[in-house]
Design a protein around this motif. Structure first.
Motif, short mmCIF file in Angstrom:
data_model
loop_
_atom_site.label_atom_id
_atom_site.label_comp_id
_atom_site.label_asym_id
_atom_site.label_seq_id
_atom_site.Cartn_x
_atom_site.Cartn_y
_atom_site.Cartn_z
N GLY A 246 33.67 -36.75 -38.81
CA GLY A 246 32.97 -36.73 -40.10
C GLY A 246 31.80 -35.79 -40.13
O GLY A 246 31.54 -35.05 -39.17
N GLU A 247 31.09 -35.83 -41.25
CA GLU A 247 29.99 -34.90 -41.49
C GLU A 247 28.76 -35.64 -42.02
O GLU A 247 28.89 -36.58 -42.81
CB GLU A 247 30.44 -33.86 -42.52
N ASP A 270 21.00 -40.42 -47.80
CA ASP A 270 22.34 -39.83 -47.75
C ASP A 270 22.84 -39.71 -46.30
O ASP A 270 24.01 -39.96 -46.01
CB ASP A 270 22.34 -38.46 -48.42
N ALA A 271 21.94 -39.30 -45.41
CA ALA A 271 22.33 -39.14 -44.00
C ALA A 271 22.71 -40.49 -43.39
O ALA A 271 23.67 -40.59 -42.61
CB ALA A 271 21.21 -38.50 -43.21
N GLY A 272 21.98 -41.53 -43.77
CA GLY A 272 22.28 -42.87 -43.26
C GLY A 272 23.63 -43.36 -43.74
O GLY A 272 24.40 -43.97 -42.97
N SER A 273 23.95 -43.10 -45.01
CA SER A 273 25.25 -43.51 -45.54
C SER A 273 26.38 -42.75 -44.84
O SER A 273 27.43 -43.33 -44.52
CB SER A 273 25.30 -43.22 -47.05
N ALA A 274 26.14 -41.46 -44.59
CA ALA A 274 27.18 -40.66 -43.93
C ALA A 274 27.39 -41.10 -42.49
O ALA A 274 28.53 -41.15 -42.01
CB ALA A 274 26.78 -39.19 -43.98
N VAL A 275 26.30 -41.42 -41.78
CA VAL A 275 26.45 -41.81 -40.38
C VAL A 275 27.15 -43.17 -40.28
O VAL A 275 27.81 -43.46 -39.28
CB VAL A 275 25.08 -41.81 -39.67
N GLN A 276 27.04 -43.98 -41.33
CA GLN A 276 27.78 -45.25 -41.34
C GLN A 276 29.29 -44.96 -41.31
O GLN A 276 30.05 -45.61 -40.57
CB GLN A 276 27.42 -46.05 -42.59
N GLU A 277 29.71 -43.98 -42.09
CA GLU A 277 31.13 -43.61 -42.11
C GLU A 277 31.56 -43.03 -40.76
O GLU A 277 32.65 -43.32 -40.26
CB GLU A 277 31.39 -42.58 -43.23
N VAL A 278 30.68 -42.19 -40.18
CA VAL A 278 30.99 -41.62 -38.86
C VAL A 278 31.11 -42.72 -37.82
O VAL A 278 32.01 -42.69 -36.97
CB VAL A 278 29.89 -40.61 -38.46
N PHE A 279 30.25 -43.70 -37.92
CA PHE A 279 30.29 -44.83 -36.97
C PHE A 279 31.61 -45.60 -37.12
O PHE A 279 32.27 -45.92 -36.12
CB PHE A 279 29.10 -45.76 -37.23
N ASN A 280 31.98 -45.91 -38.36
CA ASN A 280 33.22 -46.68 -38.58
C ASN A 280 34.43 -45.94 -38.01
O ASN A 280 35.29 -46.55 -37.35
CB ASN A 280 33.41 -46.92 -40.08
#
Length: 288
Positions: A246-247, A270-280
């Motif tokens: 992810g990004e 926004d970065a926190g929301s994106a890192v949640q997706e990367v974590f999942n």
């Protein structure tokens, strides 16, 4: 206990920012900071209680007893590291140049040279009944970073807190501390930077991780600062069959949040929301 190691090919990529967010999202019971040259994970993950602190002894260093020294010059002649010097007819050994190989001790005919243990760093261990956090600080000028990283991981694993997952913040680059941190982990997540040097560094760290047969995945931090290079990283991963996880976008709130001692998932950004997706996606890749 599975181990997830987070690496980057260079410093300043955002590796620790991602690692600290992962630790919060996973509610990790076991984690470590293996960036022993410049540990900083503790700055955004506040610990309760006083840590255990122990000296770390790396390679021994040679010392000359000038009272016994016969000034035969054999130690200087055999030292491959040019650590022996003579000033005013007095022999001495530079501790920063000495590699502790012991050749000088062997060739000295009067046993004026001995190898002595030297404190090369400090091991720090925070532990409670439910959480263990292992970190360390290498002394400036010490060349035993790989050995210290190994000790950091040993201390983390030695404390049984019932953890199923350990998250490790590694060192930047591909040197000894990175090699020591990769050994034995189940998966390496590489945080890449969308730049010419970032892609080169990513390729080097991927080659290093492959040697250890570790599962590898890649994410891009600040992807929107260079969409062309982000696409190049994505294409590279596709060509080499490496999961592209992810990004994470550039987000001005990240610096402000980290400076307040928080992770990027402690606030809405926004970065926190994106890192949640990367974590999942990382967890799915790690536990298919």
């Amino acid at each position: 206990m599975k181990q997830l190691l987070i690496l980057s090919g260079k410093g300043g990529t955002g590796k620790t920012t991602v690692a600290s967010a992962f630790i919060k999202l996973a509610q990790a019971k076991a984690y470590a900071d293996c960036d022993v040259d410049a540990p900083n994970l503790q700055l955004v993950l506040e610990q309760s209680g006083q840590p255990e602190s122990n000296d770390f002894f790396g390679m021994p260093k040679a010392e000359i007893n000038t009272m016994l020294c016969a000034k035969c010059d054999r130690c200087r002649e055999h030292c491959r590291f040019d650590a022996v010097s003579v000033i005013d007819d007095v022999y001495s050994i530079d501790p920063f140049a000495c590699e502790g190989c012991g050749v000088c001790e062997i060739v000295c005919p009067v046993r004026a040279i001995t190898l002595k243990p030297l404190v090369s760093g400090e091991l720090v261990l925070y532990k409670s009944e439910t959480v263990v956090f292992s970190t360390a600080q290498l002394k400036m000028g010490s060349g035993t970073s790989g050995m210290l990283v190994t000790e950091v991981k040993k201390e983390m694993k030695a404390v049984d807190v019932g953890a199923d997952l350990a998250i490790i913040d590694g060192s930047p680059g591909i040197g000894c501390p990175v090699i020591a941190s990769i050994s034995g982990v189940d998966m390496v997540l590489i945080v890449a930077e969308p730049s010419v040097s970032g892609i080169s560094d990513m390729e080097r760290i991927i080659k290093t991780a492959k040697i250890f047969h570790a599962k590898i995945a890649v994410c891009v931090n600040k992807y929107d600062t260079n969409l062309e290079k982000t696409r190049a990283i994505r294409d590279y991963c596709q060509q080499h069959e490496i999961p592209y996880i992810g990004e994470i976008p550039y987000d001005e709130k990240v610096v402000k949040t980290v400076n307040e001692g928080l992770t990027i998932v402690d606030v809405f950004c926004d970065a926190g929301s994106a890192v949640q997706e990367v974590f999942n996606r990382t967890m799915k890749e790690m536990n298919p």
